[in-house]
Design an enzyme around this catalytic site. Structure first.
Site, short mmCIF file in Angstrom:
data_model
loop_
_atom_site.label_atom_id
_atom_site.label_comp_id
_atom_site.label_asym_id
_atom_site.label_seq_id
_atom_site.Cartn_x
_atom_site.Cartn_y
_atom_site.Cartn_z
N ASP A 177 26.25 69.93 7.85
CA ASP A 177 24.81 70.14 7.96
C ASP A 177 24.05 69.02 7.27
OD1 ASP A 177 22.69 72.19 8.72
OD2 ASP A 177 22.26 71.95 6.58
N GLU A 181 26.02 66.53 11.89
CA GLU A 181 24.79 67.11 12.44
C GLU A 181 23.61 66.35 11.85
OE1 GLU A 181 21.38 70.23 12.27
OE2 GLU A 181 22.47 69.32 10.61
#
Length: 722
Positions: free
Chosen positions: A443, A472
């Protein structure tokens, strides 16, 4: 990446740091000095701790320049996967008019030659050559390009011009005889090749035959096979530097991901108590056979750790959490533990291990979200307050991405105690690897230092090279690119926002060309954070369009579990679903009509990908054209040398981008890119078998298509090779 490497070359300094005394006379090796041997040079005084510049690689007799794929001249390895047809490119030329050629040489991790490929000129006039090689095992491989003078190519060109013009006919044939005798004298000549050359020499020296007949024999396909493909005569062979190529398992290149919130699977609402009961690993495991049946490789879990209560977000990201609101799983940490703990509602480590085992039983790998941030209740906040940013008023700074505010999340400050933070995060990552996690969806990696990621990824790769890291990073191109270069195996991409034909075509060309040797894109039509406008307004057909596009244009793709339901209602003012699963439980009815229809399509797409190795490659994509801006056409071709059955594999996708209206077009196909010869006039060139409908058409370089989005949004065509 286990270590940094530079391209190897002769005549380099043995160390970047050397003791140099003032006014030292240094003998420069002949390769970088004059042609007659060593020369002397005076090196000025250099402080002991200043790196001595590395001497450049000599250009060589046949220049070999601009070799790819390389990253910063070998500072980081380019990426490949087992079985991938890797395009090796270089600019190769020489002085004058003699012909040159080039060979791509693939080297195993032990330095031995694995295979070679004769390179072809892919840009006539620009001297750009390409050859494809395929590694067959994981590890730290390497490659080089060898440029060489091509005596046969030179003679064939000159002979064709002169003999057809009646100039120096006898002389050209005599030079040809000498050339082919040299070729026949090479070691390792097969009996078949020797026979071809013996017959050719007899023909060239037969005065009874007309010159055109003798020339035709020297230029015949049979002779070219021997002297060009099998036993070329290579003069003045000049190697490039050797460049690193990190080869991972096939899943690093090609995979299908399915995202789920485990707490939603099996969650139940009790109307009597007006409260929710969370799903668990046990209830989530019941969903695994259905995910595997759709053909997905990886089940990706959003964070499974304890969730904080301080500043917990309520439904739809509201600042007021009501009793029973579960909070965002990205607000990691509570009195129950942090990144090395499991939320008590989901179960225990034993339950998680059982979930991983159940996934493996149905052929799924487990990916875990690695979100390096904390809730205010995380144990790190009290144990290591120096790991966070303290504001002037003494409070810890929470995360912001204006206008978004995340009061429930504290970001780490890597400027404070970087060694302590690194050691703890590596410990956490290895803990989950020990529990069977083989992939991490990371993330927001762009908000952490690059040197941190380079070090962590290299450390994990050294001991667990099978573990995959997906970046990401929806951020600036330079940062996305750098994260891929330093070691992330796969990367989220801008695919989600490429909607028009022009945007799609440009983007497919970009990610499947040179960039594809380090940035392995992962195409996601939606995520739990993103609901793009196209899907807000495109209906169920829009979801079908984007699934077909993602699955057939990129070897790695993924969906978020609400995709089967075409969940498309946004929260007002943002590109995000209303009633977002990040902030509430969301059990789904998998028997709903749209879920059933899209499930069938997703299953078809993954089955097609599994059956066609061309769709599991990246740098083999060609964009074709159509007469309608709402119809996009592209293909993936893989030569039989690189397929399991030895047969060429080619798949064409013709897609209607308009989710509401039927669109018609004439598509224009580059037959050479499909591995086909040019058709004769308007005659059909191949059988086009539609893998979605089962229909078969006779197609040539042009074909008419009509696509109704409510019946068939696309043709996915298997090319019938003769």
């Amino acid at each position: 990446m286990s270590k940094k490497r530079r391209p190897t070359a002769p005549a380099r300094a043995t160390s970047a740091r050397q003791e140099v005394t003032p006014a030292t006379s240094v003998t420069v090796p002949a390769e970088v000095g004059s042609a007659n041997g060593a020369v002397s040079a005076v090196v000025p005084p250099v402080p002991q701790d200043v790196p001595v510049p590395i001497l450049p690689t000599p250009i060589g007799r046949i220049p070999v320049l601009d070799v790819s794929p390389t990253l910063e001249q070998g500072r980081w390895p380019a990426k490949a996967a087992v079985g991938e047809a890797v395009p090796i490119r270089a600019t190769v030329f020489r002085e004058g008019h003699d012909a040159v050629a080039a060979t791509a040489v693939l080297l195993r991790p032990d330095g031995s030659v694995h295979s070679t490929a004769r390179m072809v000129d892919i840009a006539p006039g620009l001297d750009r050559f390409e050859g494809r090689v395929a590694p067959d095992a994981e590890g730290e491989w390497s490659f080089r390009v060898e440029g060489w003078s091509d005596p046969y190519g030179t003679w064939a060109h000159d002979a064709e011009v002169k003999i057809n013009a009646g100039i120096d006919v006898d002389l050209m044939f005599e030079e040809g005889v000498r050339l082919f005798r040299r070729i026949a004298a090479q070691d390792g000549l097969t009996r078949s090749a020797a026979g071809v050359l013996e017959r050719l020499l007899a023909t060239l020296q037969d005065p009874r035959l007309a010159p055109p007949q003798r020339l035709a024999a020297a230029l015949s396909p049979e002779v070219r096979r021997v002297v060009v493909d099998e036993h070329p005569l290579r003069d003045l062979v000049t190697p490039s530097a050797t460049y690193p190529l990190w080869v991972g398992r096939e899943l690093t290149l090609a995979s299908s991901w399915y995202e789920m919130f485990p707490r939603s699977e099996g969650a139940r609402y009790d109307a009597a108590t007006q409260s929710w009961q969370s799903g668990t690993f046990q209830t989530a495991a019941r969903r695994l056979p259905a995910i595997a049946a759709m053909g997905f490789d990886v089940v990706y879990l959003t964070p499974i750790h304890p969730i904080g209560t301080t500043f917990r977000k309520g439904r739809n990201n509201s600042l007021e959490a009501l009793p029973g609101d579960p909070g965002s799983p990205y607000a990691i940490g509570s009195a129950d533990g942090g990144h090395d703990a499991i939320h008590p509602d989901l179960g225990t480590f034993e339950d998680f291990d059982a979930f991983v085992a159940s996934a493996r039983e149905v052929g799924l790998e487990v990916a875990l979200d690695l979100a390096l941030q904390c809730s205010p209740d995380h144990p790190w906040v009290t144990e290591h307050p120096e790991w966070f940013t303290t504001r002037a008023d003494g409070s810890i700074a929470y995360a912001e991405n204006p206008p978004k505010k995340y009061q429930d999340i504290y970001p780490l400050n890597f400027d404070n105690d970087p060694e302590g933070i690194y050691a703890e995060i590596e410990r956490v990552v290895r803990l989950w690897i020990d529990h069977g996690v083989t992939a991490f969806r990371v993330d927001n990696p762009h908000t952490k230092p690059l040197d941190f990621w380079e070090r962590l990824l290299a450390s994990v790769r050294a001991t667990h090279p099978h573990v995959i890291f997906l970046s990401e990073a929806f951020t600036r191109p330079a940062m996305m690119d750098a994260l891929a270069r330093i070691g992330f195996h796969q990367s989220y991409s801008y695919f989600t926002w490429r909607n028009t034909r022009t945007e799609i075509e440009e983007y497919l060309r970009e990610v499947s060309d040179e960039q594809g040797s380090w940035m392995r894109p992962s195409f996601w039509p939606t995520t739990h954070d993103i609901l793009p406008p196209y899907l807000q307004h495109g209906g169920v057909a829009g979801f079908a369009v984007r699934a077909v596009l993602a699955a057939t244009s990129c070897p790695t793709w993924g969906i978020y579990s609400g995709y089967e339901h075409a969940e498309r209602v946004p929260r007002p003012g943002v590109e995000e679903q209303i009633d977002n699963e990040k902030y509430e439980y969301k059990p789904r009815d998998w028997s709903a009509p749209e879920a059933q229809g899209l499930t069938r399509l997703l299953t078809q797409l993954n089955r097609i990908r599994a059956d066609h190795p061309a769709l599991r490659q990246l740098r083999n994509l060609t964009v074709h054209s159509s007469t309608n801006d709402q119809v996009v056409v592209f293909s993936s071709h893989l030569d039989g040398r690189f397929t399991p059955d030895g047969q060429p594999d080619t798949v064409i996708t013709v897609l209607n981008l308009d989710p509401w209206n039927t669109q018609e077009a004439t598509v224009h196909l580059d037959l050479a890119a499909l591995g086909l010869p040019a058709s004769a006039g308007d005659a059909p060139a191949f059988n086009a078998h539609d893998l979605l409908t089962g229909a078969t058409y006779a197609w040539g370089s042009e074909a008419y298509v009509r696509l109704n989005p409510f019946e068939n949004v696309a043709h996915i065509i298997q090319v019938g090779h003769p």
